[in-house]
Design an enzyme around this catalytic site. Sequence first.
Site, short mmCIF file in Angstrom:
data_model
loop_
_atom_site.label_atom_id
_atom_site.label_comp_id
_atom_site.label_asym_id
_atom_site.label_seq_id
_atom_site.Cartn_x
_atom_site.Cartn_y
_atom_site.Cartn_z
N LYS A 66 82.07 65.08 -71.38
CA LYS A 66 81.78 63.87 -70.91
C LYS A 66 83.21 62.77 -71.23
O LYS A 66 83.52 62.82 -72.60
CB LYS A 66 80.82 62.89 -71.26
CG LYS A 66 80.63 61.81 -70.45
CD LYS A 66 79.06 61.09 -70.91
CE LYS A 66 79.05 60.38 -72.05
NZ LYS A 66 78.43 59.08 -72.02
N LYS A 75 84.11 56.92 -74.85
CA LYS A 75 84.85 55.95 -75.83
C LYS A 75 84.87 56.37 -77.18
O LYS A 75 85.88 56.25 -77.78
CB LYS A 75 83.72 54.68 -75.93
CG LYS A 75 83.40 53.88 -74.81
CD LYS A 75 82.89 52.57 -75.05
CE LYS A 75 81.89 52.00 -74.21
NZ LYS A 75 80.61 52.46 -74.56
N LYS A 131 74.62 63.03 -80.08
CA LYS A 131 75.29 62.04 -81.05
C LYS A 131 74.76 62.47 -82.80
O LYS A 131 75.62 62.32 -83.57
CB LYS A 131 74.58 60.72 -80.63
CG LYS A 131 75.45 60.33 -79.42
CD LYS A 131 75.53 58.91 -79.10
CE LYS A 131 76.51 58.62 -78.05
NZ LYS A 131 76.67 57.27 -77.59
N1 AQP Z 1 82.15 59.67 -68.42
C1 AQP Z 1 81.28 58.95 -67.69
N2 AQP Z 1 81.26 58.80 -66.39
C2 AQP Z 1 80.57 58.41 -65.57
N3 AQP Z 1 79.98 57.15 -66.04
C3 AQP Z 1 79.89 56.94 -67.37
N4 AQP Z 1 79.21 56.18 -68.24
C4 AQP Z 1 79.55 56.18 -69.43
N5 AQP Z 1 80.69 57.26 -69.67
C5 AQP Z 1 80.54 57.71 -68.38
C6 AQP Z 1 78.33 54.91 -67.67
O1 AQP Z 1 78.91 53.71 -68.40
C7 AQP Z 1 77.73 52.91 -68.77
C8 AQP Z 1 77.78 52.45 -70.08
O2 AQP Z 1 77.76 53.46 -71.21
P1 AQP Z 1 77.75 53.09 -72.57
O3 AQP Z 1 78.80 52.78 -72.96
O4 AQP Z 1 76.72 51.86 -72.82
O5 AQP Z 1 77.22 54.42 -73.20
P2 AQP Z 1 77.63 55.87 -73.06
O6 AQP Z 1 77.06 56.21 -71.75
O7 AQP Z 1 77.18 56.40 -74.35
O8 AQP Z 1 79.38 55.66 -73.09
P3 AQP Z 1 80.36 56.41 -73.91
O9 AQP Z 1 81.63 56.28 -73.32
O10 AQP Z 1 80.23 58.07 -74.09
O11 AQP Z 1 80.22 55.56 -75.38
P4 AQP Z 1 80.10 56.24 -76.68
O12 AQP Z 1 81.06 57.18 -76.85
O13 AQP Z 1 80.16 54.99 -77.38
O14 AQP Z 1 78.77 56.73 -76.63
C9 AQP Z 1 76.45 53.86 -68.24
O15 AQP Z 1 76.07 53.37 -67.15
C10 AQP Z 1 76.97 55.10 -68.22
O16 AQP Z 1 76.22 56.18 -67.74
#
Ligand code: AQP
Length: 332
Positions: A194, A197, A111
């Site tokens: 991955k 969001k 990040k």
């Molecule tokens: N691609 C994924 N596959 C499986 N599980 C996922 N999680 C996130 N992306 C995937 C799971 O969702 C929960 C919440 O995650 P989060 O939104 O708090 O943080 P993150 O993992 O950083 O998710 P994003 O989508 O990648 O968000 P941004 O882009 O804002 O950083 C967790 O249990 C995570 O494992």
Amino acid sequence: MNRIFSGIQPTGNLHLGNYLGAIRNWVALQHDYECIFCIVDLHALTLPQEPDALRHATREVTAAYIAAGIDTEHCIIFNQSMVTAHAELAWLLGCLTPLGWLNRMTQFKEKAGKQRDLAGLGLYAYPVLMAADILAYKATHVPVGEDQKQHLELARDIAGAFNRRYERDFFPLPEPQIFGEATRVMSLRDGTKKMSKSDTSDYSRINMTDDADAIALKIRRAKTDPEPLPETVEALEARPEADNLVGIYAALTNATREAALVQFAGQNFSTFKEALSGVSVDVLGKIGGEMRRLMADPGHIDAILHRGAERAAAIAMPVLDEVKEITGLLRP
Ligand code: AQP
């Protein structure tokens, strides 16, 4: 009873990865544990957020939990910033966390990117706040997607460091719960990245609020390769996009990749993608509709969050008090 804590950042665009990697598993586990599901708004602030968008996303994540089937009577749902124990405990635990442990965290490296010196302290300290989230409730289990495994190991290390430093068995070491065929859902545009969001391309993910047409279009456009689907799971290993789509299909139909391949081996992607659209719309269509209905009444969502925060604080504040006592801080 064992206690679960887990959460999602209100950073917009909740997607299929959040659903399959996290929310769906919470729904399945909710009656076997005491459950606390948080909307981790303080974590969201580790990257810049527009205030109105943050408020909207906090309510939208709450709506997603409820629409997916979390029982608000049994489970506690609240947003993190309403319970001050999270931030206070994060400071106390941060004082026990060596920088060397934080320097290993891959999410910070990803990040922060190349401009690491410009990244905020909050982004760097994110895993300590996550440890505080879990330990403030002495949670025993944490259901997450695979991307959070490293942070959870750090939370266990921090709990162990506290217990050793003060020579008592105060914090349980939280167990990660990572299951299903879609523990790491990948981007529809790049099977090695991955689903996220914050990806700038909306075609990289299926949002939980996408309608049937959007879901079908995104799946039709999803990157694949020219070969038909193989007969074995091993043959998927070198084909990340195919592997991802088969994994999603398996997860959505509560089956295994093997079972999905028995159904589709030898067929081309257009047939498979049509079936995948069908099951995606079946599962997400209902949830998205319910989310929209709930979002029409923000007062109701806020009331659920307030009630949840009271219940959460009733658990976390006494734990924080004990930590302060153990640590030697005088209290009023
Ligand atoms: N691609 C994924 N596959 C499986 N599980 C996922 N999680 C996130 N992306 C995937 C799971 O969702 C929960 C919440 O995650 P989060 O939104 O708090 O943080 P993150 O993992 O950083 O998710 P994003 O989508 O990648 O968000 P941004 O882009 O804002 O950083 C967790 O249990 C995570 O494992």
